[in-house]
Design an enzyme around this catalytic site. Structure first.
Site, PDB file in Angstrom:
ATOM      1  N   HIS B 379       0.837  -1.118   0.013  1.00 52.63           N
ATOM      2  CA  HIS B 379      -0.083   0.055   0.044  1.00 52.63           C
ATOM      3  C   HIS B 379       0.917   1.241   0.299  1.00 52.63           C
ATOM      4  CE1 HIS B 379      -4.029   1.510  -0.252  1.00 52.63           C
ATOM      5  NE2 HIS B 379      -4.520   0.645   0.487  1.00 52.63           N
ATOM      6  N   ASP B 383      -2.688   1.371  -4.927  1.00 49.21           N
ATOM      7  CA  ASP B 383      -3.816   1.312  -4.024  1.00 49.21           C
ATOM      8  C   ASP B 383      -4.740   0.385  -4.795  1.00 49.21           C
ATOM      9  OD1 ASP B 383      -3.153   3.749  -2.552  1.00 49.21           O
ATOM     10  OD2 ASP B 383      -3.623   4.971  -4.247  1.00 49.21           O
TER      11      ASP B 383
END
Lengths: 82, 404
Positions: B379, B383
């Site tokens: 992350h 995304d």
């Protein structure tokens, strides 16, 4: 080839593909994938080796007939005779 | 001694494949080193002439210790390099070789354990050992170091921790686990534990999953293989790798390496494959430059790499330069695999076992071969929306296997 010769050939190629298999403790009805842990790549390598050595086509549709040593010996015997 | 993984601290020189005076080109294999991942072939990082071999086969050497002295091809002065000069070992990606100033006597050998050494009041310890000790709440002063000058290594910390009631080796049937000859299963378990713990500590994973219809690909595969001899046949695994590699072109932030707080995307796809070792454990070597390969080339590379992982030798570039990893359960597993990213990579693609499932196709429920594909991604770099785009693109590609 006699059945014993076919069996010896099959086991030699099997052990070449999976060197950790112990020829002594190998049973004729051991399932190559479920009991001996061969994966699809090992199995394809085994089929390739048998093809090279025996000159048989061994189509994918026949793979289930190579599921155990006992089945494979019977299948190869029949294929060599045919 | 090159680093063959973030958590490697030492390796044993097994044999030299060159001798002084030999000319070598970049990529030539010059030595074999034994590590937690088995015997690894060491490639030379630039064209040169072998000056002097500084390490003897059988020696255990810490990462960074000199193995040999190199000179430019034809360089008459190689032998004149001051005794003790160190040539840095290559790390991935191979940097320019640099001469370090003369240092302590070369070729430190791990010998008898010495009490923890201190330097200026600080206990000598490797960064990995320091981090591990801090995590486990162990005082470094209490640990006996076995590294150079008595420095504490990660293995010393691990020795200091009481062994768990059941070790991995004990779980294996018939005592000693079977597997690749020369491979220490306990050591391999330790290497996996170190890499995976680091991953879960440092990488904020997110996970996505998508069910993909594989029937079209299976039908194409059956038809293709029907006309081929066994040695030319493809496996579904090669098609899945092809789809991953092509889909990465659309979402490049899943392919690369995150090092020194920075993500470096890679245009090349060095596609790692998690290869299960017969007898336990796994190694994830990478197929180099898979982005330019058709399915036949991928199949050939996969076949060669799996064979060498299990029974032969891998090369150091194959185990250190992966930019993404694929992990697949194969034919006799379960529906889905949610993976742990292999640092410093930023994504891992998992495939469950394909099986017949009811799938909706053109408004009707049909029995189709299907697979659950998953993505574990970093992350810090991407995304969920981008990750979803990747899995959707893979699905699209797998509906047109002839285009791969």
């Amino acid at each position: 080839m006699t059945l014993d010769e076919i069996r010896a050939t099959f086991i030699a190629d099997l052990i070449a593909v999976a060197p950790d298999i112990d020829a002594e403790s190998l049973r004729d009805n051991d399932h190559l994938q479920d009991d001996l842990g061969l994966d699809s790549m090992d199995f394809l390598n085994l089929v390739s080796a048998l093809h090279k050595r025996l000159g048989l086509p061994i189509p994918e549709a026949d793979y289930p007939r190579l599921a155990t040593t006992a089945k494979a010996v019977a299948y190869l015997d029949q294929a060599l005779a045919g | 001694m090159p680093s063959l993984g973030a958590d490697m601290e030492e390796g044993k020189l097994v044999e030299w494949l060159v001798k002084p005076g030999d000319r070598v080109s970049k990529g030539d294999i010059v030595a074999v080193v034994e590590t937690q991942k088995g015997a690894i072939e060491i490639e030379i990082f630039e064209a040169s002439e072998i000056g002097a071999l500084l390490a003897e086969p059988g020696q255990m050497l810490p990462v960074g210790a000199p193995l040999a002295r190199l000179g430019a091809a034809g360089d008459k002065d190689i032998a004149a390099v001051p005794a003790g000069a160190r040539v840095t070992a290559p790390t991935a990606p191979a940097p320019e070789p640099a001469l370090k100033p003369p240092a302590e006597p070369v070729v430190p050998v791990a010998g008898a354990p010495a009490p923890a050494a201190t330097k200026g009041g600080t206990v000598l310890a490797s960064p990995a050992a320091r981090a591990s000790a801090a995590e486990l709440g162990i005082a470094l002063e209490a640990v006996t170091g076995s590294g150079p000058s008595g420095a504490i290594l990660l293995s010393d910390i691990e020795r200091h921790v009481p062994a768990p009631a059941t070790s991995v080796a004990e779980l294996a049937p018939e005592g000693r686990p079977k597997g690749k000859p020369g491979l220490d299963m306990t050591e391999m378990r330790r290497a996996i534990a170190a890499a995976m713990s680091r991953s879960k500590r440092e990488i904020p994973h997110y996970y996505l999953s998508h069910d993909i219809d594989l029937q079209t690909a299976q039908d194409w595969l059956t038809a293709t293989n029907a006309g081929r001899t066994p040695d030319q046949r493809l496996l579904m695994g090669a098609i899945l790798i092809g789809a991953v590699v092509r889909a990465l072109a659309k979402v490049p932030e899943l392919n690369g390496r995150f090092e020194a707080e920075l993500f470096a995307p890679s245009t090349a796809v060095h596609c790692g494959l998690a290869v299960a070792m017969r007898g336990g454990g796994l190694i994830a070597p990478a197929i180099p430059d898979a982005q330019g390969m058709d399915l036949d080339a991928i199949m050939q590379a996969m076949r060669d790499m799996i064979a060498r992982t299990r029974t032969g030798r891998l090369r150091n570039s194959e185990i250190t330069q992966g930019t993404i990893t694929i992990s697949s359960l194969g034919e006799s597993g379960v529906d889905a695999l949610f993976g742990v990213i292999y640092p410093p990579q930023v994504a891992l693609v998992g495939f469950g076992t394909p099986r017949l499932r009811p799938m909706v196709r053109e408004g009707r429920v049909e029995l189709r071969l299907a697979v659950t594909a998953t993505l574990a991604a970093d992350h810090r770099v991407s995304d969920g929306r981008r990750g979803a785009l990747f899995l959707a693109q893979m699905n699209r590609l797998l509906q047109e296997p002839e285009s791969l």
